[in-house]
Design a protein around this motif. Structure first.
Motif, mmCIF file in Angstrom:
data_model
loop_
_atom_site.group_PDB
_atom_site.id
_atom_site.type_symbol
_atom_site.label_atom_id
_atom_site.label_comp_id
_atom_site.label_asym_id
_atom_site.label_seq_id
_atom_site.Cartn_x
_atom_site.Cartn_y
_atom_site.Cartn_z
ATOM 1 N N UNK A 286 3.357 -6.601 0.062
ATOM 2 C CA UNK A 286 2.025 -7.133 0.347
ATOM 3 C C UNK A 286 1.019 -5.998 0.541
ATOM 4 N N UNK A 287 1.432 -4.926 1.224
ATOM 5 C CA UNK A 287 0.518 -3.793 1.437
ATOM 6 C C UNK A 287 0.101 -3.177 0.099
ATOM 7 N N UNK A 288 1.035 -3.084 -0.841
ATOM 8 C CA UNK A 288 0.712 -2.538 -2.156
ATOM 9 C C UNK A 288 -0.311 -3.403 -2.883
ATOM 10 N N UNK A 289 -0.338 -4.682 -2.579
ATOM 11 C CA UNK A 289 -1.304 -5.599 -3.192
ATOM 12 C C UNK A 289 -2.668 -5.552 -2.508
ATOM 13 N N UNK A 290 -2.768 -4.785 -1.435
ATOM 14 C CA UNK A 290 -4.026 -4.708 -0.713
ATOM 15 C C UNK A 290 -4.172 -5.744 0.379
ATOM 16 N N UNK A 291 -3.102 -6.491 0.671
ATOM 17 C CA UNK A 291 -3.132 -7.462 1.768
ATOM 18 C C UNK A 291 -3.014 -6.706 3.093
ATOM 19 N N UNK A 292 -3.865 -7.039 4.051
ATOM 20 C CA UNK A 292 -3.789 -6.428 5.380
ATOM 21 C C UNK A 292 -2.659 -7.111 6.143
ATOM 22 N N UNK A 293 -1.491 -6.465 6.134
ATOM 23 C CA UNK A 293 -0.281 -7.076 6.666
ATOM 24 C C UNK A 293 0.211 -6.294 7.879
ATOM 25 N N UNK A 294 0.756 -7.002 8.854
ATOM 26 C CA UNK A 294 1.314 -6.395 10.070
ATOM 27 C C UNK A 294 2.717 -6.944 10.304
ATOM 28 N N UNK A 295 3.552 -6.157 10.991
ATOM 29 C CA UNK A 295 4.910 -6.584 11.315
ATOM 30 C C UNK A 295 5.108 -6.752 12.801
ATOM 31 N N UNK A 296 5.970 -7.698 13.170
ATOM 32 C CA UNK A 296 6.377 -7.918 14.549
ATOM 33 C C UNK A 296 7.885 -8.167 14.555
ATOM 34 N N UNK A 297 8.577 -7.652 15.541
ATOM 35 C CA UNK A 297 10.001 -7.915 15.744
ATOM 36 C C UNK A 297 10.176 -8.667 17.052
ATOM 37 N N UNK A 298 10.956 -9.745 17.037
ATOM 38 C CA UNK A 298 11.218 -10.460 18.282
ATOM 39 C C UNK A 298 12.411 -9.841 18.998
ATOM 40 N N UNK A 299 12.400 -9.975 20.317
ATOM 41 C CA UNK A 299 13.517 -9.491 21.107
ATOM 42 C C UNK A 299 13.453 -8.003 21.393
#
Length: 437
Positions: free
Chosen positions: A28-41
């Protein structure tokens, strides 16, 4: 901008959630989408991979350790200026501890609290149509947790993919894609989980391969449409752990790596300065700092170098005569008198506390913990309760002569006894603090 979000869940650990999440973040980042990650736990390692993949800081959200107001605040921060948030589940989607609903620590809690749909990753190796029965169970187990689609992982052939896809689609769940079996996509592991992103010799190239695989296997446009906008009421930082000082000397190198991103961000936003130093480079804490913090990590892999770091040990000792020092997990091991490595070789540590630990005589300690602080100190006042966890294989071989740092209980409140040690201005414990109780 209101970010869309989707949870990437699975029936169990080892299903391939991390590889799918990392690959999707980069794709998604390569497509220019402003993407963020989250991990639970409670997981230090995966947010580092998320950060490398997306080019933005990672985050942990833990519904057991964090009060709902703090969850809302941290999620809203992570979603600022984002178009898409990918939330990777720990373990199985519904796995947590038996406590009141939405405080179990499972990713399903976040799905209920925030109305976030789930992309279910199914490792279909060793099965075919039975995968539909698993997907059916997930779709109907909890009506408040919505399965939006399935991604098949580790398919052995085109026929294998077809059998599984057709069976799952017959029960009414769309199949968003299928990742074929490819051993080169597997991330390396060690005793506390995956090798950290910063240690991977070709991390960027590996993430690029994962992104290529996800682009080939998954319809990214369809996945983006499955994610749902999340609008939250205003959160609060009342339950966040306050900065332990105005200027914080933070041990930071390959032996000391485990400090949660949300803690560092909150401390900085509260006005604290974080001054890193490297014990492995034989550096000592900056004397201008108010406190010194030794986080967890892998000191057992570097015990010989730490034992020979005479400037670090002498400087930390001088610092501790006038200013507070705290060690968590690996940091606690280094504050003791001796550390026995995996080969059974004993190394002299700082001796600021009197205990000894061993990685040769292993015992896995894993679980949520509630810590009641014994005396006023860096992490709060006497009697205050912190929520966090333990995850280590090392064990205490000599409890030493120090007073306890805290009394701890498990995630359900069952008392487990004293934890850690304190002597003068020095405190330490195997317990990792996440938030106030």
């Amino acid at each position: 901008m209101t970010a869309r979000a989707i949870i990437i869940g699975a029936p169990r650990s080892g299903s391939g959630k991390t590889s799918v999440t990392i690959g999707l973040l980069r794709a998604f980042a390569r497509r220019g989408v402003k993407v963020r990650g989250i991990k639970t736990g409670p997981d230090y390692i995966d947010p580092g991979f998320h950060a490398f993949a997306a080019g933005t800081p990672g985050l942990n959200l833990d519904s057991w350790a964090m009060q709902p107001d703090l969850l809302r605040h941290l999620f809203a921060q992570q979603a600022e200026d984002a178009e898409l948030v990918l939330i990777e589940s720990a373990m199985g989607l519904f796995d947590g501890i038996v406590v009141p609903e939405n405080r179990t620590g499972s990713a399903a809690d976040l799905a209920r609290l925030f109305g976030i749909p789930v992309l279910l990753v199914l490792d279909i190796s060793g099965q075919s149509q039975t995968a539909a029965a698993v997907a059916h169970g997930f779709a109907h187990y909890d009506p408040d947790v919505k399965m939006s689609a399935v991604v098949l992982n580790r398919a052995g052939s085109e026929r294998h993919r077809t059998l599984c896809s057709q069976a799952i689609e017959r029960i009414g769940l769309p199949v968003a894609g299928c990742v074929m079996r490819d051993p080169s996509l597997v991330l390396p592991e060690r005793h506390l989980g995956l090798v950290q992103a910063s240690e991977h010799p070709e991390i960027d190239a590996h993430i690029e391969r994962l992104a290529d695989a996800m682009e080939q296997a998954i319809d990214l446009d369809a996945l983006l449409s499955l994610a749902r906008p999340v609008e939250l009421s205003r959160g609060s930082v009342e339950a966040a752990i306050a900065p332990p000082g105005q200027r914080i000397a933070l041990a930071q190198d390959a032996a000391f790596t485990f400090l949660y991103p949300h803690l560092q961000r909150h401390w900085r936003e509260a006005g604290a300065e974080i001054i890193p130093f490297s014990p492995l480079a034989d550096e000592s804490p900056n004397a201008s700092c108010d406190v010194c913090w030794l986080p967890g990590g892998y000191p057992e892999l570097h015990a010989g170098r730490l034992a020979g770091a005479t400037n670090f040990k002498a400087g930390l000792s001088r610092f501790s005569h006038e200013k507070p020092v705290h060690g968590e997990c690996g940091g606690y091991m280094v504050l003791g008198e001796r550390l026995e490595d995996a080969d059974g070789v004993s190394h002299a540590m700082t001796g600021l506390l009197s205990h000894a630990t061993s990685f040769a005589k292993r015992k896995m300690n894993l679980g949520y913990r509630q810590a009641t602080i014994a005396v006023d100190g860096l992490l709060g006042r006497a009697g205050e309760v912190l929520r966090g966890h333990e995850f280590h294989y090392a064990r205490v071989t000599d409890a030493g002569r120090d007073d306890a740092f805290a009394q701890i209980a498990d995630g359900q409140g069952k008392p487990l006894g004293p934890s850690g040690g304190r002597r003068g201005l020095v405190t330490g414990t195997f317990f990792h603090a996440i938030a106030k109780g």
